[in-house]
Design a protein around this motif. Structure first.
Motif, short mmCIF file in Angstrom:
data_model
loop_
_atom_site.label_atom_id
_atom_site.label_comp_id
_atom_site.label_asym_id
_atom_site.label_seq_id
_atom_site.Cartn_x
_atom_site.Cartn_y
_atom_site.Cartn_z
N THR A 346 11.57 2.05 10.08
CA THR A 346 12.11 2.40 8.77
C THR A 346 11.43 1.49 7.75
N CYS A 347 10.48 2.05 7.02
CA CYS A 347 9.68 1.25 6.09
C CYS A 347 10.32 1.28 4.70
N GLN A 348 9.52 0.99 3.67
CA GLN A 348 10.08 0.82 2.34
C GLN A 348 10.64 2.10 1.74
N ASP A 349 10.19 3.26 2.21
CA ASP A 349 10.73 4.51 1.67
C ASP A 349 12.09 4.86 2.25
N GLY A 350 12.55 4.09 3.25
CA GLY A 350 13.88 4.31 3.81
C GLY A 350 13.97 5.44 4.80
N ARG A 351 12.86 6.10 5.12
CA ARG A 351 12.89 7.23 6.05
C ARG A 351 12.57 6.77 7.46
N PRO A 352 13.45 7.05 8.43
CA PRO A 352 13.14 6.68 9.83
C PRO A 352 11.96 7.51 10.34
N ARG A 353 11.04 6.83 11.04
CA ARG A 353 9.87 7.51 11.60
C ARG A 353 9.85 7.27 13.10
N PRO A 354 10.37 8.21 13.89
CA PRO A 354 10.37 8.03 15.36
C PRO A 354 8.96 7.90 15.90
N GLY A 355 8.80 7.04 16.89
CA GLY A 355 7.51 6.86 17.53
C GLY A 355 6.59 5.91 16.80
N LEU A 356 7.02 5.36 15.68
CA LEU A 356 6.18 4.48 14.88
C LEU A 356 6.64 3.04 15.04
N ARG A 357 5.68 2.15 15.26
CA ARG A 357 6.03 0.74 15.42
C ARG A 357 5.32 -0.14 14.40
N LYS A 358 4.88 0.45 13.27
CA LYS A 358 4.26 -0.36 12.22
C LYS A 358 4.57 0.23 10.85
N THR A 537 3.77 8.32 16.90
CA THR A 537 3.12 8.93 15.73
C THR A 537 2.16 7.97 15.03
N ASP A 538 1.96 6.79 15.59
CA ASP A 538 1.05 5.82 14.96
C ASP A 538 -0.34 6.42 14.76
N THR A 539 -0.82 7.15 15.75
CA THR A 539 -2.19 7.68 15.69
C THR A 539 -2.33 8.80 14.67
N CYS A 540 -1.21 9.30 14.16
CA CYS A 540 -1.28 10.40 13.19
C CYS A 540 -1.22 9.92 11.74
N LEU A 541 -1.04 8.61 11.55
CA LEU A 541 -0.95 8.09 10.19
C LEU A 541 -2.35 7.94 9.60
N SER A 542 -2.55 8.48 8.40
CA SER A 542 -3.82 8.33 7.71
C SER A 542 -3.83 7.03 6.92
N ASN A 543 -4.96 6.69 6.33
CA ASN A 543 -5.08 5.43 5.60
C ASN A 543 -4.13 5.33 4.43
N ASP A 544 -3.75 6.48 3.85
CA ASP A 544 -2.83 6.44 2.71
C ASP A 544 -1.37 6.44 3.13
N GLY A 545 -1.11 6.30 4.44
CA GLY A 545 0.26 6.19 4.92
C GLY A 545 0.95 7.51 5.18
N GLN A 546 0.28 8.63 4.90
CA GLN A 546 0.87 9.94 5.13
C GLN A 546 0.65 10.39 6.58
N MET A 547 1.59 11.20 7.06
CA MET A 547 1.45 11.76 8.39
C MET A 547 0.44 12.90 8.33
N CYS A 548 -0.66 12.74 9.07
CA CYS A 548 -1.73 13.74 9.11
C CYS A 548 -2.24 14.07 7.70
N SER A 549 -2.25 13.08 6.83
CA SER A 549 -2.76 13.21 5.45
C SER A 549 -2.03 14.29 4.66
N GLY A 550 -0.83 14.68 5.14
CA GLY A 550 -0.11 15.73 4.45
C GLY A 550 -0.68 17.12 4.66
N ARG A 551 -1.63 17.24 5.62
CA ARG A 551 -2.28 18.54 5.84
C ARG A 551 -2.03 19.08 7.23
N GLY A 552 -1.06 18.54 7.94
CA GLY A 552 -0.80 19.02 9.30
C GLY A 552 0.43 18.35 9.87
#
Length: 743
Positions: A346-358, A537-552
Motif C-alpha cells: 500500500t503505497c502513497q496513493d492508498g491503493r492495495p496492490r496484491p503481489g507487489l513488494r515495493k 505484479t512487480d514485473t508489470c510495473l512500468s517506470n512511471d509506476g503504472q501497471m503495464c503503462s496503463g495499456r494492458g
C-alpha cells in the motif's frame, strides 16, 4: 460420527452435519505475536545506530497451522537526514584520463551538494584497472613498468592493477581531492575492465573501507566500458572461482587478482545485499543498456549515464541518491522451503496492490505499508523451529520472524496406550485407535489379511465402484493402498494420490504447489490449475509506476497489452498510441530545454530513458512524426521510432521552428489590399458571367431569326405583294412595247 472408518478431518460445518458435537471438534488456529515494535524514527541525525528505526515491527513470532493463512503488517520509512557513506570507485584505464582530470576537485563540490541532503556525509576513494595477466594486460618485459611504452598519445602511465583502496571513508573531503591529485591512469589490453573484482572487495572489506552500520551505503562505479564476468578468468588460466572473501594486503591492494576468477553476478548481488550497499553504475551512454540489464540481476542497483569526461558526475550521484531514497523494496532472507509468503503493498496513493513488494515515487519521510501473508505447507518433525528475515533493500533495519508449527490437537495429551477401547492392542488418542503393527479396524479387532463380504462392502466408496478404487486391497474393514513408483496413493478408499495433478513443462503443479488428491494446492503467490500463474505484479510495473503503462493488464506476472500497437515487457512501447507524442513531448522538453511539467521534477531522468538525438532535418520515414506548439508560439517537431532491439529513439530538431512576428502596418495594408483585390475579382467574375450570358442570348436570337427567313422564302403559298407587283408591271410594259412594234 458413523460406524464406518471415514476421514475425521473436514470443515467444521461438515463435521457438525455428520453429527459431531462442537465440544469435541478440535480446530487449531494459526497465531501471531509481536515481540518488539519500536516506533519508526523521524530523523536520522543525532542518534546512534540502535536508535534510528526505519521498519516496524522488528521482531515477531508465528505459530502456523499447515494450510491456514495468517497475516501481519509491516511499516517502512526512509527517515530524513540519514547519514550517508559514499565510496567512489573509478576506472583508471587509459580511456578514463580526461575523467580523472575532471574529478580532481570532486570531493569539495560533492560535499557541498550532499550537505543539502544530509548533515552527516563521508567520502572514500578507490580505483581499478584489470588483472595484470595476459590477455587482459600487457605483460611483455618492456611494458612491466610502463604499459604505455611507445604509445604517443600518453607515453607515461602506471602498471596495471586489479583494485587499489586509496582512501577510507572520511568527512575530510580535502583528503579525497589530495588522493585524486596523486593518481595516474594505467593501460590494459582488452576492452572489458576488472571492475567487478573491485566492487566485491569494496563491499566485503568493511573495516578497511570504513562502512558505518548506521549509514546509507552508496558505491559509485564509474567506467566507460563493459566488465569481465565469472569464467572470463579461464582465458588467463584462473580456474578457482571467487569465494567472496576480502583480500586486501598491507598496501590496500587486491592480492588475489592473479589467483581467483572474476566474481559471478550472484555472488556480487549476495555480498552487496549482505552489507547493505547500493551500487550505482555510472557508465557512458553506449553501454547503458548492458548495465541496465545487470540491474535486474543485482538487487539494489541503479544505472546513470556518465558524460565522456565525467563532467556530470555530481548531478549523476545526486540523481541516483534521490532515486534510491524514493523507493522501498522488501527482500526475504533465509526463506524456509515449506513456508509460502505473499505481499500486498500500500503505497502513497492508498491503493492495495496484491503481489507487489515495493513502492516508488516516495518523498523522504513517507511511510509505506506492506501486508505479509504466511502459510505453512507441511508439518515438519515435532519441535521444529524456523527463522526468516524481512529486510528492505539497502537498509540495516530488519524484521525477524520466528516460526513454530501447530500440528497437534489438544486431545493428544489424553493418550491411552494399550487401551481396552482398542482391544488392548492399540493406542487410543483423540477418540480413535492407532493399532499396533499387524492389526486393523476401528477397535483393532482384525488382523491384516482377514477379509469377509461384510468387510468388503466397507471398502467401496459407493455401490458399483471398485473395491479400494482398484488401487488397494481390502483387509478387515480398511483399504490397504498399493505402493506406486510415481508417488503415494492414499485415502479411505485409495481414491487419492499425489501424482495425478496438472503439470507444466513436465513439472507437477509447475513446482509451485503440492498435489492433493488430484488437485494442485498452489503455494502463496501462485494460482491456476497447474500453479503456473504468478500473482506477483512487480514485473508489470512500468517506470512511471503504472501497471503495464496503463495499456494492458497483468496476467500471471506478465503484461498482456490491450492497447493496439503497444508492446514491450510493460507495454511501455507504443509508437501508434494516441498519447505517444504527448508522453514523449514531456521528455523532449525536460531533457533538451529544461522546460515543461518535468523540468523541476527529479523524475525526469527516471521517466525519460529513451535515447534523444538532435538533428537539423527530420527523416519521417518509418517513424511517427510528432509536433507541438511551444510557449513562445513556435513549432517543435520530433520523430519517434522503435529499433529492432526494442530501444526507443527520439529524433528532435535542434531548435523549434519560429517565424518572425509580422509588422502591424504590413498586416493592415495586406488586409485592405486583399479586400480590394477580392472585390475587383468578384466584379470581373460578375461582368464575365453577364457578358457570356448576353452573347449566348444574342446568338440564340440570331439563330431564331435565320430560321424564320428560311421558312418564309420556301413557302409556295406565300407571295410578297411588292415583288409580285413589280413583276406584273414589267410584264405589262413589255406587252405594250411588243404591240407597238407590231403596228
Amino acid at each position: 460420527i458413523s460406524n464406518t472408518v471415514t476421514s475425521r478431518c473436514d470443515y467444521v460445518e461438515n463435521l457438525k452435519k455428520r453429527g459431531c458435537n462442537k465440544a469435541f471438534i478440535e480446530n487449531p488456529k494459526s497465531s501471531m505475536k509481536v515481540l518488539k515494535n519500536t516506533p519508526l524514527s523521524i530523523k536520522g541525525s543525532g542518534f546512534t545506530q540502535y536508535d534510528v528505526i526505519q521498519i516496524a515491527p522488528q521482531r515477531l513470532s508465528l505459530d502456523l497451522r499447515p494450510g491456514a493463512v495468517t497475516s501481519f503488517g509491516v511499516q517502512v520509512r526512509q527517515v530524513e537526514d540519514y547519514p550517508v557513506d559514499l565510496y567512489y570507485l573509478m576506472d583508471l584505464s587509459l580511456s578514463m584520463k580526461d575523467d580523472l582530470d575532471t574529478i580532481r576537485n570532486l570531493g569539495t563540490k560533492l560535499a557541498e551538494e550532499m550537505k543539502k541532503l544530509t548533515s552527516n556525509f563521508r567520502l572514500g576513494f578507490g580505483s581499478f584497472v584489470d588483472k595484470n595477466l595476459s590477455p587482459f594486460s600487457y605483460t611483455e618485459p618492456k611494458y612491466q613498468d610502463n604499459p604505455c611504452y611507445g604509445y604517443k598519445l600518453c607515453p607515461q602511465c602506471v602498471p596495471s592493477f586489479g583494485f587499489r583502496h586509496l582512501l577510507s571513508l572520511t568527512d575530510k573531503v580535502d583528503r579525497f581531492n589530495e588522493e585524486v591529485q596523486k593518481q595516474m591512469v594505467s593501460r590494459n589490453r582488452d576492452a572489458p575492465e576488472g571492475g567487478f573484482d573491485a566492487i566485491l572487495q569494496a563491499a566485503v572489506c568493511k573495516e578497511r573501507i570504513g562502512w558505518r552500520k548506521e549509514a546509507l551505503h552508496l558505491l559509485v562505479f564509474a567506467t566507460d566500458d563493459v566488465p569481465h564476468l565469472a569464467l572470463d578468468g579461464k582465458l588467463a588460466g584462473l580456474v578457482q572461482p571467487h569465494d567472496g572473501e576480502c583480500y586486501l594486503n598491507d598496501k590496500n591492494e587486491y592480492s588475489a587478482s592473479t589467483k581467483l576468477d572474476y566474481p559471478s553476478l550472484a555472488l556480487l548481488g549476495e555480498k552487496l545485499a549482505e552489507n547493505n550497499i547500493y551500487l550505482i553504475f555510472a557508465v557512458i551512454r553506449r553501454h547503458y543498456m548492458i548495465y541496465k540489464n545487470l540491474t535486474a540481476l543485482i538487487p539494489g542497483t541503479t544505472v546513470e549515464i556518465l558524460d565522456q569526461d565525467s563532467k556530470n558526475i555530481i548531478q549523476l550521484i545526486i540523481n541516483a541518491y534521490n532515486s534510491i531514497r524514493s523507493k522501498v523494496e522488501l527482500t526475504v532472507w533465509d526463506h524456509p522451503e515449506d513456508i509460502s509468503l505473499s505481499f500486498t503493498a500500500t503505497c502513497q496513493d492508498g491503493r492495495p496492490r496484491p503481489g507487489l513488494r515495493k513502492c516508488g515515487d516516495l518523498k523522504i519521510g513517507d511511510t509505506v505499508f506492506f501486508n505479509v501473508s504466511v502459510e505453512a505447507r507441511t508439518c515438519p518433525p515435532p519441535s521444529t523451529r524456523h527463522m526468516f528475515t524481512i529486510k528492505p533493500v539497502g537498509f540495516k533495519d530488519t524484521l525477524e520472524v520466528a516460526v513454530t508449527y501447530n500440528c497437534a490437537c489438544d486431545c493428544t495429551r489424553d493418550t491411552e496406550v494399550n487401551s481396552t477401547k482398542c482391544s488392548s492392542i492399540g493406542t487410543y488418542t483423540c477418540g480413535i485407535c492407532k493399532c499396533d503393527p499387524g492389526y486393523l479396524g476401528a477397535q483393532c479387532e482384525c488382523q491384516e489379511g482377514e477379509g469377509s463380504s461384510m468387510y468388503q462392502t466397507l471398502c467401496r466408496e459407493t455401490e458399483g465402484k471398485q473395491m479400494c478404487s482398484g488401487r488397494g486391497e481390502c483387509s478387515c474393514n480398511q483399504c490397504l493402498c498399493f505402493e506406486s513408483e510415481f508417488g503415494k496413493i492414499y485415502g479411505t478408499f485409495c481414491e487419492c494420490d499425489d501424482f495425478s495433478c496438472a503439470r507444466h513443462k513436465g513439472i507437477l503443479c509447475s513446482g509451485h504447489g503440492e498435489c492433493h488428491c488430484g488437485e494442485c494446492k498452489c503455494h502463496a503467490g501462485f494460482i491456476d490449475d497447474n500453479c503456473n500463474c504468478s500473482t506477483e505484479t512487480d514485473t508489470c510495473l512500468s517506470n512511471d509506476g503504472q501497471m503495464c503503462s496503463g495499456r494492458g493488464t497483468c496476467v500471471c506476472g506478465k503484461c498482456q497489452c490491450s492497447e493496439p500497437g503497444a508492446f514491450g515487457d510493460t507495454c511501455e512501447k507504443c509508437p501508434t498510441c494516441p498519447d505517444a507524442c504527448g508522453t514523449k513531448r514531456e521528455c523532449i522538453e525536460c531533457r533538451l530545454f529544461n522546460s515543461g511539467r518535468l523540468a523541476d521534477n527529479q523524475t525526469c531522468e527516471k521517466l525519460c530513458k529513451d535515447e534523444i538525438v538532435t538533428v537539423d532535418k527530420l527523416d519521417d520515414q518509418h517513424t511517427v512524426l510528432c509536433l507541438y506548439k511551444t510557449e513562445k508560439d513556435c513549432v517543435m517537431k520530433f520523430t519517434y521510432s522503435e529499433h529492432a532491439s526494442g530501444k526507443s529513439v527520439l529524433s528532435a530538431l535542434k531548435e523549434p521552428e519560429c517565424g518572425s512576428p509580422p509588422d502591424a502596418m504590413t498586416v493592415l495594408l495586406a488586409v485592405v489590399c486583399s479586400i480590394l483585390l477580392i472585390g475587383i475579382v468578384l466584379l470581373a467574375i460578375w461582368k464575365l458571367v453577364i457578358t457570356i450570358h448576353d452573347r449566348r442570348e444574342f446568338a440564340r436570337f440570331q439563330s431564331a431569326r435565320s430560321r424564320a427567313r428560311y421558312e418564309m422564302a420556301s413557302n409556295p403559298l406565300y407571295k410578297q405583294p411588292i415583288s409580285s407587283h413589280a413583276v406584273d408591271t414589267m410584264f405589262n410594259m413589255q406587252s405594250k412595247s411588243y404591240n407597238g412594234m407590231a403596228r
